[in-house]
Design a protein around this motif. Sequence first.
Motif, short mmCIF file in Angstrom:
data_model
loop_
_atom_site.label_atom_id
_atom_site.label_comp_id
_atom_site.label_asym_id
_atom_site.label_seq_id
_atom_site.Cartn_x
_atom_site.Cartn_y
_atom_site.Cartn_z
N GLY A 270 15.41 -13.09 3.24
CA GLY A 270 15.53 -11.57 2.83
C GLY A 270 13.75 -11.75 2.43
O GLY A 270 13.54 -10.68 3.06
N VAL A 271 13.07 -12.19 1.74
CA VAL A 271 11.97 -12.13 2.07
C VAL A 271 11.19 -11.45 2.85
O VAL A 271 10.53 -11.17 3.39
N GLY A 272 11.24 -12.96 4.00
CA GLY A 272 10.59 -12.94 5.39
C GLY A 272 10.80 -11.36 5.93
O GLY A 272 9.94 -11.31 6.85
N GLY B 111 9.62 -8.42 5.11
CA GLY B 111 8.88 -8.13 4.82
C GLY B 111 8.28 -7.69 6.16
O GLY B 111 7.03 -6.70 6.85
N ALA B 112 9.17 -8.26 7.35
CA ALA B 112 8.21 -7.18 8.73
C ALA B 112 9.53 -6.22 9.02
O ALA B 112 8.54 -5.88 9.21
N VAL C 126 6.93 -3.51 7.98
CA VAL C 126 5.08 -3.36 8.28
C VAL C 126 5.37 -2.77 9.88
O VAL C 126 4.38 -2.94 10.73
N GLY C 127 6.81 -3.05 10.67
CA GLY C 127 7.63 -2.63 11.48
C GLY C 127 6.70 -1.68 12.37
O GLY C 127 6.28 -1.83 13.73
N THR C 128 5.90 -0.81 12.17
CA THR C 128 4.74 0.09 12.51
C THR C 128 3.41 0.23 12.78
O THR C 128 2.98 0.79 13.46
N LEU C 129 3.48 -0.82 12.03
CA LEU C 129 1.61 -1.40 12.65
C LEU C 129 1.66 -1.63 13.15
O LEU C 129 2.44 -2.42 13.64
N GLY D 165 7.27 -9.24 13.28
CA GLY D 165 9.10 -8.90 14.07
C GLY D 165 9.61 -10.28 14.64
O GLY D 165 10.84 -10.89 14.19
N VAL D 166 8.65 -11.37 14.91
CA VAL D 166 8.79 -12.16 15.71
C VAL D 166 8.36 -13.22 14.24
O VAL D 166 10.25 -13.97 14.03
#
Length: 445
Positions: free
Chosen positions: A319-321, A324-325, A328-331, A338-339
């Motif tokens: 859940g945390v990982g 977090g992904a 920041v997905g659009t950065l 994402g990986v």
Amino acid sequence: MGRAAVTGGNDPLRRRRLTHARIATMIALFVLALVLASWAPRVPQIKADLRLGDGRLGLALLGAPVGAVLTLWLAGIAVTRFGSVPVVRATLPGYCAVGSLFPFVDGQWSLFALLALWGATSSGLDIAANAQAVEVERGYGRPIMATAHAAWTAGALTGAGIGTAAAALAVPVGAQFVALGAIGLVIALPATWWMLADPVAPMTEPAGGKSGPELAVGRSEEVATAAAERGVRRRRGRRLSGQFAALCAVAFGSFLCEGVAADWSAVYLAEVTGAAAGGAGAGFVAFTVCMLAVRLVGDRVMVRYSPTRTVRGLAAVAGVGFAGALAVGTLPFGSAAGVIGFGALGVGTACVVPAVFSTAGGLDASTGTSIAVVSTVGYAGWLTGPPVVGGLAELIGLHRALTVVLLLLATIAAFASALRAPRPDHAVGEQCPVRPVAGGGTASS
């Protein structure tokens, strides 16, 4: 050869037979995933060869899950009626041979029919192999299911690699599946002789040797306790029903997460994070590799911390990982995040299905039927998850739609209390024989 009971005083022989059965089960699961995973990289070529549009291909691809879901119940009944080993032996040749029929596919509906047949044979092999794993786990008296499913994950990675290489080398689809099916059959079928025969029901002492008064007294005592026993059984049945419903909820959430990773990871990385076409598949690779790594150590972790705490802890990590992904997905570094996020999702779901199957197989209902039920609910999650995410993506965008994964992880954590470690089966270890099927192992008279 004769069969001897493997008692507690003959531990080396008992351990050897259990080890052989465990290896045989892992081989069966490896072959199941090996052949299946080699199919995915060949879909684009089959689509082009049959000149199918996206819609017609999508309908044809429904054949495999439809065939699997329609036969899961029959597979469970067959395992209950005939035992896991005969069902493995009956379904394995068909499963390995179905792929050789691909050269005869000439359109949408023949592809649907072939995939439905493939799904039916794969579901039978899946249920029977997992039922065998439950029997082996009972013999050990500790979790071994995660390691068994690590073999499935390893087979999936190997099969995907073989399929990709075959597609790059323009190997005909039929030739690929003939070769893989033959290899799988040669490897897995002889190993079934190491598998354990399903336990035999204990014999009851006949009452013919008792006198009339003694028999009457015995029956009176039985009648006196019958009502109390029925009440206990009803309360226990309600408790088990609640536990089974919770197991189904956990299975549904885990299978749905796996379906999302398989179908939407590459699309997310390409369309949301801007990953290059060659790197969009890295998300699912990370998911699978992390799942394999955790499954290799999952049994030991569950022994130490219990299945409930292990699954909850890993779900929290996922859940945390994943959150977090998404954040920041659009950065600029969103693709790398994402990986990592999909890798974390592989960590979070790695031990769920093994723990669910282990717990379901240990309930009072028959092993085959219990696993068939949770598998049916799980497959329902696999089938409905990707379309649900797709529908949400149409409304709010894929980036926001994938937050449903966080809800699923929370569901897994909430119902993880239904999971429990296998209890040592003293009947297997001391009173009843741990028996290989005929011809397997070293039997003594």
